[in-house]
Design a protein around this motif. Structure first.
Motif, mmCIF file in Angstrom:
data_model
loop_
_atom_site.group_PDB
_atom_site.id
_atom_site.type_symbol
_atom_site.label_atom_id
_atom_site.label_comp_id
_atom_site.label_asym_id
_atom_site.label_seq_id
_atom_site.Cartn_x
_atom_site.Cartn_y
_atom_site.Cartn_z
ATOM 1 N N LEU A 95 0.689 -1.219 -0.054
ATOM 2 C CA LEU A 95 -0.297 -0.396 0.116
ATOM 3 C C LEU A 95 0.814 1.420 0.373
ATOM 4 N N GLU A 96 0.656 2.521 -0.884
ATOM 5 C CA GLU A 96 1.366 3.408 -0.821
ATOM 6 C C GLU A 96 0.532 4.672 -0.963
ATOM 7 N N ILE A 97 1.225 5.194 0.200
ATOM 8 C CA ILE A 97 0.807 6.728 1.072
ATOM 9 C C ILE A 97 0.764 7.868 0.114
ATOM 10 N N GLN A 98 0.354 8.195 0.024
ATOM 11 C CA GLN A 98 0.378 9.907 -0.594
ATOM 12 C C GLN A 98 0.154 11.601 -0.267
ATOM 13 N N GLY A 99 0.483 11.535 0.146
ATOM 14 C CA GLY A 99 -0.223 13.181 0.891
ATOM 15 C C GLY A 99 1.262 14.161 1.613
ATOM 16 N N VAL A 100 0.804 15.465 1.559
ATOM 17 C CA VAL A 100 2.074 15.930 2.101
ATOM 18 C C VAL A 100 2.032 15.792 3.458
ATOM 19 N N GLY A 101 3.163 15.124 4.052
ATOM 20 C CA GLY A 101 2.969 14.631 5.794
ATOM 21 C C GLY A 101 2.939 13.706 6.199
ATOM 22 N N PHE A 102 1.842 12.511 4.995
ATOM 23 C CA PHE A 102 1.909 11.628 5.245
ATOM 24 C C PHE A 102 3.092 10.388 5.835
ATOM 25 N N ARG A 103 2.550 9.960 6.990
ATOM 26 C CA ARG A 103 4.167 9.399 6.812
ATOM 27 C C ARG A 103 3.443 7.628 7.672
ATOM 28 N N ALA A 104 3.864 6.860 7.714
ATOM 29 C CA ALA A 104 4.043 5.433 8.326
ATOM 30 C C ALA A 104 4.805 4.826 8.936
ATOM 31 N N ALA A 105 4.921 4.269 10.264
ATOM 32 C CA ALA A 105 5.885 3.554 11.066
ATOM 33 C C ALA A 105 5.707 2.320 11.663
ATOM 34 N N VAL A 106 6.441 1.437 11.552
ATOM 35 C CA VAL A 106 5.962 0.433 13.034
ATOM 36 C C VAL A 106 6.793 0.286 13.589
#
Length: 198
Positions: A95-106
C-alpha cells in the motif's frame, strides 16, 4: 469435470496436506500451518508430491441437497492451492501513501499511521500478519507491506488499512494499493477578471 478442479497441485519439498473426517484440511510447510474446513463431500487426496481434489459426482447439483459440487470442486482446489503457496512462499500486499506530511512507521508489531487526522492511527496485526514500511525509490512515498501465509487474511487486512484514508478524488491523497490508478476529478475553476468589466 471442473477445468480448475481437475488440475493436480504439485507439492514443494517439505509440504504435507491432510484431511480429517469432518473435511478440515491441514497444510504444513516451511512457513507454518494452515487449516480450512471444506465441504465434507469434497475429498483431498495426496499421492506422492501431488494433491488431487475430488468431488462425489459429476452432476451440477446433487439430487438430495442443493450444493453445486461442480462449483465447489473448483473453489476447493483453489483454496488448497493458495494454502500450499502460503506455507511455501507467503503472500504480501503493498500500500502506497500519498500526501504531504503523511507517514507510516512500525513500532514493535503495531502499524502507526499519520494520514491527515488530528491523531495517529494504530493498527494491530491479526494473528499471522506482519507489517513493514519501506520507501518507494521513485516517488519517495512510504509503502506499507502487509505479509502473511493466509491469502484471505492478508487481503482483508490491506483492504481495512486502505479504508482508513481512501484516496480523495481531486489530488489523490490517501492510501492506495501499489500501482493502483485513481481517476481524479477536475477541480472547479473560478472566472478571473470578471469584476470591473463593463
Amino acid at each position: 469435470m471442473s477445468r480448475i478442479g481437475k488440475r493436480p497441485i504439485v507439492l514443494p519439498a517439505g509440504v504435507s496436506v491432510t484431511q480429517d473426517a469432518q473435511g478440515v484440511v491441514t497444510v504444513k510447510g516451511p512457513k507454518g500451518t494452515l487449516q480450512r474446513a471444506l465441504h465434507p463431500a469434497i475429498k483431498v487426496v495426496q499421492e506422492g508430491n501431488t494433491v488431487r481434489v475430488e468431488r462425489p459426482t459429476d452432476e451440477g447439483k446433487s439430487t438430495d441437497r442443493s450444493e453445486n459440487f461442480r462449483a465447489l470442486h473448483g473453489l476447493s482446489r483453489t483454496l488448497v492451492a493458495n494454502m500450499v503457496e502460503g506455507v511455501t512462499k507467503g503472500f504480501e500486499k503493498q500500500l502506497e501513501i500519498q500526501g504531504v506530511g503523511f507517514r507510516a512507521a512500525v513500532q514493535g508489531k503495531v502499524l502507526q499511521l499519520n494520514v491527515g487526522y488530528s491523531h495517529a492511527i494504530e493498527v494491530l496485526p491479526r494473528e499471522g500478519i506482519d507489517f513493514s514500511v519501506t520507501t518507494d525509490p521513485q516517488t519517495r512515498n512510504p509503502v506499507i507491506v502487509v505479509s502473511g501465509i493466509d491469502k484471505e487474511r492478508v487481503g482483508q487486512t490491506a483492504a481495512e488499512i486502505r479504508r482508513l484514508r481512501e484516496p480523495e478524488p481531486y489530488k489523490g491523497k490517501g492510501i492506495r494499493y501499489k500501482g493502483e490508478v485513481i481517476r481524479l476529478k477536475q477541480g472547479k475553476s473560478g472566472k478571473r477578471g470578471a469584476k470591473g468589466k463593463k
